[in-house]
Design a protein around this motif. Structure first.
Motif, PDB file in Angstrom:
ATOM      1  N   PHE A  34       0.829  -1.068  -0.091  1.00 48.93           N
ATOM      2  CA  PHE A  34      -0.098  -0.135  -0.029  1.00 48.93           C
ATOM      3  C   PHE A  34       0.934   1.214   0.195  1.00 48.93           C
ATOM      4  CE2 PHE A  34      -2.047   3.520   2.213  1.00 48.93           C
ATOM      5  CZ  PHE A  34      -3.326   3.604   1.457  1.00 48.93           C
ATOM      6  N   ASN A  35       1.608   1.490   0.844  1.00 49.07           N
ATOM      7  CA  ASN A  35       2.822   2.539   1.208  1.00 49.07           C
ATOM      8  C   ASN A  35       3.355   2.705  -0.357  1.00 49.07           C
ATOM      9  OD1 ASN A  35       1.644   3.139   3.627  1.00 49.07           O
ATOM     10  ND2 ASN A  35       3.517   1.746   4.446  1.00 49.07           N
ATOM     11  N   ALA A  36       3.739   1.627  -1.152  1.00 51.81           N
ATOM     12  CA  ALA A  36       4.474   1.697  -2.364  1.00 51.81           C
ATOM     13  C   ALA A  36       3.575   1.852  -3.513  1.00 51.81           C
ATOM     14  CB  ALA A  36       5.236   0.546  -2.623  1.00 51.81           C
ATOM     15  N   GLY A  37       2.220   1.990  -3.333  1.00 52.92           N
ATOM     16  CA  GLY A  37       1.234   2.233  -4.192  1.00 52.92           C
ATOM     17  C   GLY A  37       1.039   0.899  -5.179  1.00 52.92           C
ATOM     18  N   GLN A  38       1.152  -0.167  -4.759  1.00 51.28           N
ATOM     19  CA  GLN A  38       1.125  -1.444  -5.508  1.00 51.28           C
ATOM     20  C   GLN A  38      -0.079  -2.163  -4.898  1.00 51.28           C
ATOM     21  OE1 GLN A  38       4.674  -3.281  -4.043  1.00 51.28           O
ATOM     22  NE2 GLN A  38       6.056  -2.073  -5.663  1.00 51.28           N
ATOM     23  N   PRO A  39      -0.562  -3.255  -5.622  1.00 53.00           N
ATOM     24  CA  PRO A  39      -1.732  -3.921  -5.473  1.00 53.00           C
ATOM     25  C   PRO A  39      -1.271  -4.728  -4.515  1.00 53.00           C
ATOM     26  CG  PRO A  39      -1.139  -4.235  -7.737  1.00 53.00           C
ATOM     27  CD  PRO A  39      -0.184  -3.181  -7.307  1.00 53.00           C
ATOM     28  N   TRP A  40      -2.316  -5.353  -3.638  1.00 53.33           N
ATOM     29  CA  TRP A  40      -2.039  -6.326  -2.731  1.00 53.33           C
ATOM     30  C   TRP A  40      -1.840  -7.850  -3.499  1.00 53.33           C
ATOM     31  CZ3 TRP A  40      -6.202  -5.383   1.448  1.00 53.33           C
ATOM     32  CH2 TRP A  40      -5.718  -4.013   2.392  1.00 53.33           C
ATOM     33  N   GLN A  41      -0.722  -8.354  -3.292  1.00 55.63           N
ATOM     34  CA  GLN A  41      -0.206  -9.745  -3.797  1.00 55.63           C
ATOM     35  C   GLN A  41       0.152 -10.328  -2.752  1.00 55.63           C
ATOM     36  OE1 GLN A  41       1.668  -9.933  -7.704  1.00 55.63           O
ATOM     37  NE2 GLN A  41       1.823  -7.402  -7.702  1.00 55.63           N
ATOM     38  N   TYR A  42      -0.066 -11.715  -2.948  1.00 54.95           N
ATOM     39  CA  TYR A  42       0.342 -12.736  -1.856  1.00 54.95           C
ATOM     40  C   TYR A  42       1.909 -12.701  -1.822  1.00 54.95           C
ATOM     41  CZ  TYR A  42       1.587 -17.139   0.199  1.00 54.95           C
ATOM     42  OH  TYR A  42       2.082 -18.269   0.960  1.00 54.95           O
ATOM     43  N   VAL A  43       2.670 -12.740  -0.555  1.00 55.11           N
ATOM     44  CA  VAL A  43       4.019 -12.671  -0.303  1.00 55.11           C
ATOM     45  C   VAL A  43       4.041 -13.794   0.733  1.00 55.11           C
ATOM     46  CG1 VAL A  43       6.186 -11.629   0.689  1.00 55.11           C
ATOM     47  CG2 VAL A  43       4.464 -10.170  -0.874  1.00 55.11           C
ATOM     48  N   LYS A  44       4.559 -14.858   0.339  1.00 49.04           N
ATOM     49  CA  LYS A  44       4.691 -16.074   1.281  1.00 49.04           C
ATOM     50  C   LYS A  44       5.789 -15.405   2.395  1.00 49.04           C
ATOM     51  CE  LYS A  44       6.123 -21.041   1.449  1.00 49.04           C
ATOM     52  NZ  LYS A  44       6.531 -22.021   0.749  1.00 49.04           N
ATOM     53  N   GLY A  45       5.160 -15.916   3.856  1.00 44.89           N
ATOM     54  CA  GLY A  45       5.933 -15.681   4.881  1.00 44.89           C
ATOM     55  C   GLY A  45       5.788 -14.468   5.471  1.00 44.89           C
ATOM     56  N   ALA A  48      -8.079   5.020   0.286  1.00 46.17           N
ATOM     57  CA  ALA A  48      -7.625   4.914  -1.169  1.00 46.17           C
ATOM     58  C   ALA A  48      -7.998   3.758  -1.626  1.00 46.17           C
ATOM     59  CB  ALA A  48      -6.149   4.793  -1.091  1.00 46.17           C
ATOM     60  N   VAL A  49      -8.290   3.409  -3.116  1.00 49.05           N
ATOM     61  CA  VAL A  49      -8.425   2.135  -3.635  1.00 49.05           C
ATOM     62  C   VAL A  49      -7.249   1.342  -4.120  1.00 49.05           C
ATOM     63  CG1 VAL A  49      -9.764   1.300  -5.940  1.00 49.05           C
ATOM     64  CG2 VAL A  49     -10.566   3.347  -4.933  1.00 49.05           C
ATOM     65  N   VAL A  50      -7.451   0.282  -3.476  1.00 48.98           N
ATOM     66  CA  VAL A  50      -6.353  -0.895  -3.626  1.00 48.98           C
ATOM     67  C   VAL A  50      -6.754  -2.104  -4.284  1.00 48.98           C
ATOM     68  CG1 VAL A  50      -4.643  -2.542  -2.447  1.00 48.98           C
ATOM     69  CG2 VAL A  50      -5.393  -0.307  -1.446  1.00 48.98           C
ATOM     70  N   LYS A  51      -6.069  -2.679  -5.492  1.00 47.51           N
ATOM     71  CA  LYS A  51      -6.308  -3.560  -6.304  1.00 47.51           C
ATOM     72  C   LYS A  51      -5.884  -5.251  -5.497  1.00 47.51           C
ATOM     73  CE  LYS A  51      -5.762  -5.695 -10.925  1.00 47.51           C
ATOM     74  NZ  LYS A  51      -5.145  -5.265 -11.978  1.00 47.51           N
ATOM     75  N   VAL A  52      -6.985  -5.858  -5.111  1.00 47.42           N
ATOM     76  CA  VAL A  52      -6.432  -7.083  -4.407  1.00 47.42           C
ATOM     77  C   VAL A  52      -6.311  -8.254  -5.297  1.00 47.42           C
ATOM     78  CG1 VAL A  52      -7.254  -8.758  -2.684  1.00 47.42           C
ATOM     79  CG2 VAL A  52      -7.572  -6.377  -2.492  1.00 47.42           C
ATOM     80  N   MET A  53      -5.194  -8.907  -5.590  1.00 44.00           N
ATOM     81  CA  MET A  53      -5.009  -9.956  -6.495  1.00 44.00           C
ATOM     82  C   MET A  53      -5.494 -11.338  -5.887  1.00 44.00           C
ATOM     83  SD  MET A  53      -3.941  -7.998  -8.562  1.00 44.00           S
ATOM     84  CE  MET A  53      -3.559  -9.269  -9.931  1.00 44.00           C
ATOM     85  N   GLY A  54      -6.026 -12.189  -6.725  1.00 41.60           N
ATOM     86  CA  GLY A  54      -6.657 -13.524  -6.422  1.00 41.60           C
ATOM     87  C   GLY A  54      -5.861 -14.501  -5.392  1.00 41.60           C
ATOM     88  N   LEU A  55      -4.591 -14.250  -5.563  1.00 42.43           N
ATOM     89  CA  LEU A  55      -3.820 -15.265  -4.496  1.00 42.43           C
ATOM     90  C   LEU A  55      -3.878 -14.507  -3.062  1.00 42.43           C
ATOM     91  CD1 LEU A  55      -2.491 -17.958  -4.773  1.00 42.43           C
ATOM     92  CD2 LEU A  55      -0.255 -16.971  -5.163  1.00 42.43           C
TER      93      LEU A  55
END
Length: 195
Positions: free
Chosen positions: A96-107, A134-141
């Motif tokens: 979020f702070n980097a302006g990126q979508p929420w993506q799965y990060v293992k661990g 803010a609007v955030v795109k949430v990825m499927g994984l």
């Protein structure tokens, strides 16, 4: 200036109303951070339905199966949003702070629970939510790993004069169906939605 002052007063009133409801639901005492332990979404929705927040009550709420993409999309279409309970990983805050979508990060460690409204679904399997204004795109994984629960909310202002949602769904009939299924306060929903 008068208009700006009215907006500030309105926002302050809304903030005070939300804080009062949060305190009523959770036992939070302003100024005492040890009492700020978060809330259970269903408890907040029940309070909102039974007592109202800022003079506004919801008519009904219900659980959405977040593992079923079709159910989530239908709920967004019919009710305008689905409130999601997310086990938020540190990676989501960093993204979020980097302006990126929420993506799965293992661990990535879980930093706490978070409630966000899902407002739009996309054909690529992602979903748009609002968080931290803010609007955030949430990825499927990410969704599959961290979204734990979903709730639709039925509000009177979502219906037109005929009792239909903007998509044409008959909210009066929904109220009747809820009353028949639950035998609970949902009977009031059928009456409240009727014009």
């Amino acid at each position: 200036q008068r208009e700006a002052r009215q907006r500030v007063e309105l926002l302050t009133g809304r903030e005070a109303d939300v804080l009062a409801a949060y305190s009523a639901v959770t036992g939070y005492r302003p100024g005492d951070p040890s009492t700020d332990t978060g809330a259970v979404i269903e408890d907040v929705l029940k309070y909102w339905r039974d007592h109202g927040i800022g003079g506004h009550k919801i008519l009904a709420y219900g659980k959405v199966d977040v593992s079923n993409r079709t159910h989530v999309e239908q709920a967004i279409y019919l009710f305008g949003a689905v409130n999601l309970g997310v086990n938020l990983p540190q990676s989501a805050e960093d993204q979020f702070n980097a302006g990126q979508p929420w993506q799965y990060v293992k661990g990535s460690p879980i930093i706490g629970g978070h409630c966000v409204p899902a407002l739009r679904y996309r054909h690529d399997g992602s979903t748009d939510v609002i968080t931290w204004a803010a609007v955030v795109k949430v990825m499927g994984l990410f969704w599959r790993h961290f979204v734990e629960e979903g709730w639709f909310v039925l509000t009177k202002d979502r219906a037109n004069q005929l009792g239909n949602s903007p998509s044409g769904f008959n909210l009066f009939q929904l109220g009747e169906d809820l009353a028949a299924l639950t035998g609970d306060e949902a009977a009031a929903v059928a009456y409240a939605v009727r014009w």
